[in-house]
Design a protein around this motif. Structure first.
Motif, short mmCIF file in Angstrom:
data_model
loop_
_atom_site.label_atom_id
_atom_site.label_comp_id
_atom_site.label_asym_id
_atom_site.label_seq_id
_atom_site.Cartn_x
_atom_site.Cartn_y
_atom_site.Cartn_z
N ALA A 167 0.83 -1.21 0.00
CA ALA A 167 0.00 0.00 0.00
C ALA A 167 0.87 1.26 0.00
O ALA A 167 0.59 2.22 -0.73
CB ALA A 167 -0.94 0.00 1.21
N ALA B 157 1.03 4.17 -2.84
CA ALA B 157 0.89 5.60 -2.52
C ALA B 157 2.12 6.37 -2.98
O ALA B 157 2.00 7.48 -3.52
CB ALA B 157 0.69 5.77 -1.02
N THR C 210 -7.46 11.87 -2.31
CA THR C 210 -7.73 10.64 -1.56
C THR C 210 -8.21 9.55 -2.51
O THR C 210 -7.84 8.38 -2.37
CB THR C 210 -8.78 10.89 -0.46
OG1 THR C 210 -8.30 11.94 0.38
CG2 THR C 210 -9.01 9.65 0.38
N LEU D 128 -5.32 7.98 -4.08
CA LEU D 128 -4.66 7.07 -3.14
C LEU D 128 -5.42 5.76 -3.02
O LEU D 128 -4.81 4.69 -2.90
CB LEU D 128 -4.48 7.74 -1.78
CG LEU D 128 -3.49 8.91 -1.77
CD1 LEU D 128 -3.53 9.63 -0.44
CD2 LEU D 128 -2.07 8.41 -2.08
N CYS D 129 -6.73 5.83 -3.03
CA CYS D 129 -7.54 4.60 -2.99
C CYS D 129 -7.23 3.74 -4.22
O CYS D 129 -7.01 2.53 -4.09
CB CYS D 129 -9.03 4.94 -2.96
SG CYS D 129 -9.59 5.66 -1.40
N THR E 96 -3.53 2.33 -3.95
CA THR E 96 -3.27 1.35 -2.89
C THR E 96 -4.21 0.16 -2.91
O THR E 96 -3.93 -0.87 -2.30
CB THR E 96 -3.39 2.01 -1.50
OG1 THR E 96 -4.74 2.48 -1.33
CG2 THR E 96 -2.40 3.16 -1.33
N ARG F 195 -11.27 4.37 1.39
CA ARG F 195 -10.96 5.61 2.13
C ARG F 195 -10.81 5.33 3.63
O ARG F 195 -9.86 5.79 4.27
CB ARG F 195 -12.07 6.61 1.86
CG ARG F 195 -11.85 7.99 2.43
CD ARG F 195 -13.01 8.90 2.07
NE ARG F 195 -13.16 9.07 0.64
CZ ARG F 195 -12.69 10.11 -0.04
NH1 ARG F 195 -12.06 11.08 0.59
NH2 ARG F 195 -12.85 10.20 -1.34
N ILE G 146 -7.56 3.55 4.46
CA ILE G 146 -6.40 4.45 4.39
C ILE G 146 -6.30 5.26 5.69
O ILE G 146 -5.23 5.33 6.30
CB ILE G 146 -6.49 5.39 3.16
CG1 ILE G 146 -6.22 4.58 1.90
CG2 ILE G 146 -5.51 6.56 3.29
CD1 ILE G 146 -6.37 5.35 0.61
N LYS H 117 -3.70 11.70 5.00
CA LYS H 117 -2.97 11.78 3.73
C LYS H 117 -1.53 12.20 4.01
O LYS H 117 -0.58 11.65 3.43
CB LYS H 117 -3.66 12.78 2.80
CG LYS H 117 -2.92 13.07 1.52
CD LYS H 117 -3.65 14.14 0.71
CE LYS H 117 -2.79 14.66 -0.43
NZ LYS H 117 -3.46 15.70 -1.21
N LEU I 90 0.52 9.35 5.41
CA LEU I 90 0.81 8.40 4.33
C LEU I 90 1.89 8.95 3.41
O LEU I 90 2.78 8.22 2.97
CB LEU I 90 -0.46 8.06 3.56
CG LEU I 90 -0.32 7.09 2.39
CD1 LEU I 90 0.38 5.80 2.80
CD2 LEU I 90 -1.69 6.81 1.78
#
Length: 194
Positions: free
Chosen positions: A12, A16, A30, A33-34, A37, A41, A44, A51, A54
């Motif tokens: 993950a 990212a 976001t 990122l979903c 990875t 949400r 994460i 965020k 990460l």
């Protein structure tokens, strides 16, 4: 009872990292990122808190990976001049193969500057690690006669490190492979023993 995590956190973070590398911190949503990875949400935020957290994990992952890769190259066979030549050529080849993303660290410096203490600390740690590796290589090169003795090892290391960053920025600007290789050749000539 809480459900156990059913994903590999390192995978993950790697996903990212690639999203931030392609779009920058501000440009990565976001939802991006979903997608990167494979997590929802809530996963994460439950796993990484934010965020920003990460991003720091992704930047640290990238940094550790880069130090390891460069270390392997600089500790490999050949003279120090040959190793630096390989390093510069690897940078050009990496840029051409990977969509001219530049370097996540260089990109982060361009995006954040020095206004963020935590990010600056990660960047400083990355720079220090690379400069240690390069300085060790340069000392060996001055001892084996392949690199100039006209400059301090730390100064040559800083020059090579700055050249790598410059090549990454040239690539992001869309400069040709020939232009990047010309800069690499000039840099190598500047540090090679005559």
């Amino acid at each position: 009872m809480a459900r156990p995590r059913e994903f590999d956190e390192t995978v993950a973070v790697e996903g990212a990292m690639n999203a931030f590398w392609a779009r920058g911190y501000e440009g990565t949503s976001t939802q991006d990122l979903c997608a990167a990875t494979g997590l929802g949400r809530s996963s994460i935020y439950n796993t990484f808190a934010s965020k920003r957290a990460l991003f720091e994990r992704a930047l640290d992952h990238y940094r550790a990976r880069g130090v390891r890769i460069r270390g392997d190259l600089l500790e490999g066979p050949g003279t120090a001049a040959e190793k630096i030549a390989r390093l510069l050529e690897d940078v050009v080849e990496d840029e051409l193969e990977h969509a001219r993303r530049g370097c996540l660290v260089v990109n982060t410096v361009a995006e954040f500057g020095v206004r963020d203490k935590e990010i600056t600390a990660l960047i400083d740690a990355d720079t220090a690690a690379h400069l240690r590796q390069l300085t060790t290589c340069v000392r060996a090169g001055q001892a084996d006669g392949s690199l100039t003795r006209d400059r301090k090892p730390a100064d040559i290391a800083q020059f090579v490190h700055s050249t790598v960053g410059g090549l990454r920025l040239m690539s992001r600007r869309g400069e040709s492979a020939a232009a990047m290789r010309a800069v690499a050749d000039i840099a190598l000539a500047a540090v090679t023993a005559s």
